[in-house]
Design an enzyme around this catalytic site. Structure first.
Site, PDB file in Angstrom:
ATOM      1  N   GLU A 291       0.877  -1.186   0.000  1.00  0.00           N
ATOM      2  CA  GLU A 291       0.000   0.000   0.000  1.00  0.00           C
ATOM      3  C   GLU A 291       0.903   1.221   0.000  1.00  0.00           C
ATOM      4  O   GLU A 291       1.660   1.446   0.952  1.00  0.00           O
ATOM      5  CB  GLU A 291      -0.957  -0.040   1.191  1.00  0.00           C
ATOM      6  CG  GLU A 291      -1.990  -1.161   1.080  1.00  0.00           C
ATOM      7  CD  GLU A 291      -2.774  -1.182  -0.240  1.00  0.00           C
ATOM      8  OE1 GLU A 291      -3.037  -0.108  -0.818  1.00  0.00           O
ATOM      9  OE2 GLU A 291      -3.100  -2.285  -0.721  1.00  0.00           O
ATOM     10  N   CYS A 325      -1.371   9.467   3.099  1.00  0.00           N
ATOM     11  CA  CYS A 325      -1.398   8.980   1.726  1.00  0.00           C
ATOM     12  C   CYS A 325      -2.687   9.422   1.042  1.00  0.00           C
ATOM     13  O   CYS A 325      -2.763   9.550  -0.161  1.00  0.00           O
ATOM     14  CB  CYS A 325      -1.286   7.470   1.713  1.00  0.00           C
ATOM     15  SG  CYS A 325      -2.574   6.687   2.683  1.00  0.00           S
TER      16      CYS A 325
HETATM   17  N1  LIG Z   1      -1.479   3.472   0.904  1.00  0.00           N
HETATM   18  C1  LIG Z   1      -1.493   3.513   2.215  1.00  0.00           C
HETATM   19  O1  LIG Z   1      -2.332   2.901   2.867  1.00  0.00           O
HETATM   20  C2  LIG Z   1      -0.464   4.327   2.941  1.00  0.00           C
HETATM   21  C3  LIG Z   1      -0.644   4.592   4.292  1.00  0.00           C
HETATM   22  C4  LIG Z   1       0.321   5.337   4.967  1.00  0.00           C
HETATM   23  C5  LIG Z   1       1.430   5.814   4.291  1.00  0.00           C
HETATM   24  N2  LIG Z   1       1.572   5.554   2.975  1.00  0.00           N
HETATM   25  C6  LIG Z   1       2.739   6.089   2.238  1.00  0.00           C
HETATM   26  O2  LIG Z   1       3.915   5.945   3.028  1.00  0.00           O
HETATM   27  C7  LIG Z   1       4.845   6.976   2.721  1.00  0.00           C
HETATM   28  C8  LIG Z   1       5.306   7.638   4.000  1.00  0.00           C
HETATM   29  O3  LIG Z   1       5.855   6.703   4.873  1.00  0.00           O
HETATM   30  P1  LIG Z   1       7.424   6.474   5.038  1.00  0.00           P
HETATM   31  O4  LIG Z   1       8.153   7.738   4.800  1.00  0.00           O
HETATM   32  O5  LIG Z   1       7.600   5.782   6.333  1.00  0.00           O
HETATM   33  O6  LIG Z   1       7.720   5.474   3.836  1.00  0.00           O
HETATM   34  P2  LIG Z   1       9.068   4.686   3.496  1.00  0.00           P
HETATM   35  O7  LIG Z   1       8.811   3.922   2.268  1.00  0.00           O
HETATM   36  O8  LIG Z   1      10.235   5.581   3.531  1.00  0.00           O
HETATM   37  O9  LIG Z   1       9.246   3.671   4.730  1.00  0.00           O
HETATM   38  C9  LIG Z   1       8.257   2.723   5.071  1.00  0.00           C
HETATM   39  C10 LIG Z   1       8.919   1.575   5.792  1.00  0.00           C
HETATM   40  O10 LIG Z   1       9.790   0.900   4.896  1.00  0.00           O
HETATM   41  C11 LIG Z   1      11.029   0.647   5.519  1.00  0.00           C
HETATM   42  N3  LIG Z   1      12.050   0.489   4.480  1.00  0.00           N
HETATM   43  C12 LIG Z   1      12.795   1.449   3.889  1.00  0.00           C
HETATM   44  N4  LIG Z   1      13.623   0.896   2.984  1.00  0.00           N
HETATM   45  C13 LIG Z   1      13.385  -0.433   2.988  1.00  0.00           C
HETATM   46  C14 LIG Z   1      13.909  -1.541   2.249  1.00  0.00           C
HETATM   47  N5  LIG Z   1      14.866  -1.395   1.329  1.00  0.00           N
HETATM   48  N6  LIG Z   1      13.425  -2.767   2.506  1.00  0.00           N
HETATM   49  C15 LIG Z   1      12.458  -2.951   3.423  1.00  0.00           C
HETATM   50  N7  LIG Z   1      11.941  -1.945   4.167  1.00  0.00           N
HETATM   51  C16 LIG Z   1      12.386  -0.697   3.938  1.00  0.00           C
HETATM   52  C17 LIG Z   1      11.182   1.839   6.447  1.00  0.00           C
HETATM   53  O11 LIG Z   1      12.142   1.559   7.446  1.00  0.00           O
HETATM   54  C18 LIG Z   1       9.780   1.980   6.988  1.00  0.00           C
HETATM   55  O12 LIG Z   1       9.544   1.104   8.052  1.00  0.00           O
HETATM   56  C19 LIG Z   1       4.092   7.928   1.803  1.00  0.00           C
HETATM   57  O13 LIG Z   1       4.472   7.669   0.484  1.00  0.00           O
HETATM   58  C20 LIG Z   1       2.624   7.564   2.030  1.00  0.00           C
HETATM   59  O14 LIG Z   1       1.792   7.902   0.976  1.00  0.00           O
HETATM   60  C21 LIG Z   1       0.664   4.811   2.285  1.00  0.00           C
HETATM   61  N1  LIG Z   2      -6.506   5.577   6.072  1.00  0.00           N
HETATM   62  C1  LIG Z   2      -6.118   6.966   6.180  1.00  0.00           C
HETATM   63  C2  LIG Z   2      -4.869   7.274   5.433  1.00  0.00           C
HETATM   64  C3  LIG Z   2      -3.691   6.410   5.688  1.00  0.00           C
HETATM   65  C4  LIG Z   2      -2.524   6.931   4.916  1.00  0.00           C
HETATM   66  O1  LIG Z   2      -1.727   7.692   5.295  1.00  0.00           O
HETATM   67  C5  LIG Z   2      -7.232   7.846   5.642  1.00  0.00           C
HETATM   68  O2  LIG Z   2      -8.209   7.348   5.112  1.00  0.00           O
HETATM   69  O3  LIG Z   2      -7.103   9.059   5.729  1.00  0.00           O
END
Ligand SMILES: NC(=O)c1ccc[n+]([C@@H]2O[C@H](COP(=O)([O-])OP(=O)(O)OC[C@H]3O[C@@H](n4cnc5c(N)ncnc54)[C@H](O)[C@@H]3O)[C@@H](O)[C@H]2O)c1
Ligand SMILES: N[C@@H](CCC=O)C(=O)O
Length: 523
Positions: A291, A325
């Protein structure tokens, strides 16, 4: 089978009531006394294990403050966690779904009792204001309650419908799949962290949970709750560490059965690629649930109620500083109402109070230096691509405190293909895009590679129906903000580059962590 009432989402705390604000402030005091400064070791096979190095959480709203720390796992620790989890799986997979579900329900009760502490800890560790923190802890409780009930659905030989066939008994069984790694982001460090481990666990799997580097304390806090609720040793291994080190080690490991990841598109696609490569000794195709990010757009057309649209835009854009996100990072407005909508949007956004999470400001500091720098860079790019309507500064200081403060920033007349209109910024920076008409607005909405959330503010029924079918978004909202999905009510997950659309908090989410076996016995 559990004998419990039907699932109902938690209600939110009303912070317009003075006594709720007083209770929150008391929780902040308690957390400052009891949790700030705390160190959380790894938990491997139920044993707390410390490491030579540690990861520190910094208060983003006052960077002089180290909020606490966690251990920093090495690949040796990751290997031990993996081995221990497979051992634990041998007995955990035999627990009945209702017995597993009771642990989630107990954890929910424990978290409810400490709801404000969890909120207050996030205000200090990642800068959430009261309502943002409360909505998140409510979501974490909802995940536990919802997944506990979902587990019942997969119980027994007749869990899924099959057609009767003469002379035989046929049926489908849902089986757990093994040991997986759950890698989570810092922006929903309680709810997403907890939901992503509770779902596979209640489905009978064992999980190595790797929280994000910036939010290890709240992860440690809720991990303790899961263990206090009675999870047997080894079912949940707590493994804070650096993503590129232990995360990489686990995602590429032959003994990892599944990976559930929420985070950025870059890291998610990298994981998808490396996890696809079969390692020596690997016996399965890894299941990968991703996600990822978004570039979420909300359309306002000429039939919309302007007040509703502006409220939705302000809430969707600036809640938790746009660090969701789901955040509305593109406001797409039809030309004939563009000036009216944009003037009101800028005026309302200009009144948002910037400050700390602890002071319950509307907009607080962004999470860390890397984000601060990245957002600053995009504001610079935006100044070259569009017209700055609000903000545009990154003061890095507020009220005498150094912190990662970014002004709420709005750019107007942004070309739909500008970088600030296409790339995820993940901060309080909004692109307003002018559309010729409704169809142009819908085309613009669909013009990014992402497809997470989206919205339409309109009173035209035919357009809403068209958007229902054609707007490319996993979560689409009409005439309201585009953030704040509620577990069980709005199952959550994205299209296109936003992810595998796994729909967390949805009726089939647990099936992501199960395999089906068809068994036939001829009489
Ligand atoms: N779609 C969703 O449901 C959702 C929800 C929340 C956040 N997000 C997204 O998350 C991002 C923000 O979060 P972030 O800055 O923590 O993201 P990130 O991708 O930098 O990190 C997420 C996780 O991945 C780990 N990670 C980093 N490199 C890795 C590797 N090579 N292998 C395995 N794990 C690794 C990090 O340590 C962390 O725990 C934004 O892009 C946001 O849109 C998406
Ligand atoms: N589930 C949350 C978003 C999670 C992502 O950052 C929302 O619906 O706002």
């Amino acid at each position: 089978m559990l004998k419990i009432q039907d699932y109902r989402p938690e209600s939110f705390i009303d912070f317009t009531q003075a006594d709720n604000v007083v209770a929150y402030q008391a929780a902040l005091k308690k957390v400052r006394t009891e949790l700030v400064g705390k160190h959380y070791p790894l938990i491997i096979d139920g044993v707390r294990v410390d490491t030579a190095e540690k990861l520190e959480s910094i208060n983003p709203c006052d960077t002089s403050e180290i909020v606490g720390s966690t251990a920093k796992a090495t690949v040796d620790d990751a290997q031990k966690a993996l081995d221990g989890a497979w051992k634990a799986f041998e007995s955990w997979k035999k627990w009945t779904p209702d017995a597993r579900a009771r642990i989630l329900l107990k954890a929910s009760a424990l978290l409810k009792a400490r709801r404000l502490e969890a909120c207050a800890l996030m205000s200090i560790e990642v800068g959430k204001n009261y309502a943002e923190a409360d909505v998140e802890v409510a979501e974490a409780i909802d995940f536990l309650e919802y997944y506990a009930r979902s587990a019942m659905k997969y119980s027994g030989f007749g869990a899924a419908e099959t057609t009767w066939y003469a002379g035989e008994e046929n049926g489908l069984m849902f089986m757990p799949i093994g040991v997986g790694v759950s890698i989570s982001p810092w922006n929903f460090p309680c709810a997403i962290y907890l939901g992503m481990l509770a779902a596979p666990i209640v489905a009978g799997n064992c999980v190595i949970a790797k929280p994000a580097e910036d939010s290890g304390l709240i992860a440690g806090f809720v991990t303790d709750i899961m263990l206090e609720a009675g999870l047997p040793a080894g079912v949940l291994q707590f493994l804070p560490g650096v993503g590129e080190e232990v995360g990489e080690y686990l995602t590429t490991h032959a003994k990892t059965r599944f990976i559930t990841f929420t985070g950025s598109r870059g890291v998610g696609l990298h994981i998808n690629e490396v996890a696809a490569k079969v390692q020596p000794g690997q016996k399965w195709i890894k299941k990968v649930i991703l996600e990822l990010g978004g570039k979420d757009g909300m359309i306002v057309d000429e039939t919309a109620d302007i007040e509703t649209a502006v409220t939705a835009a302000v809430q969707g854009a600036f809640g938790f500083n746009g660090q969701k996100c789901s955040a509305m990072s593109r406001l797409i407005v039809v030309d004939s109402v563009y000036d009216e909508v944009v003037n009101q949007f800028v005026e309302r956004a200009g009144k948002l109070k910037v400050g700390t999470g602890e002071d319950n400001a509307n907009v607080t500091a962004v999470v860390n230096e890397e984000s601060f720098e990245k957002i600053g860079k995009y504001i610079g790019i935006g100044k070259g691509e569009a017209k700055l309507l609000l903000g545009g500064e990154t003061p890095g200081e507020h009220g005498g405190k150094q912190g990662y403060y970014v002004q709420p920033t709005i750019f107007g007349d942004v070309p739909a293909d500008a970088r600030i209109a296409q790339e995820e910024i993940f901060g309080p920076v909004i692109s307003v895009i002018r559309a010729r008409d409704w169809q142009d607005a819908l085309d613009i909405a669909n013009s990014t590679e992402y497809g997470l959330t989206g919205g339409v503010c309109s009173r035209d029924r035919a357009r809403l129906e068209q958007a229902r079918n054609e707007f490319e978004a996993g979560n689409l909202y009409f005439n309201r903000k585009i953030t704040g999905a509620i577990v069980g009510v709005q199952p959550f997950g994205g299209y296109n580059m936003s992810g595998t659309d796994s729909k967390a908090g949805g009726p089939d989410y647990l099936a992501n962590f199960m395999q089906l076996k068809t068994v036939t016995e001829r009489w």
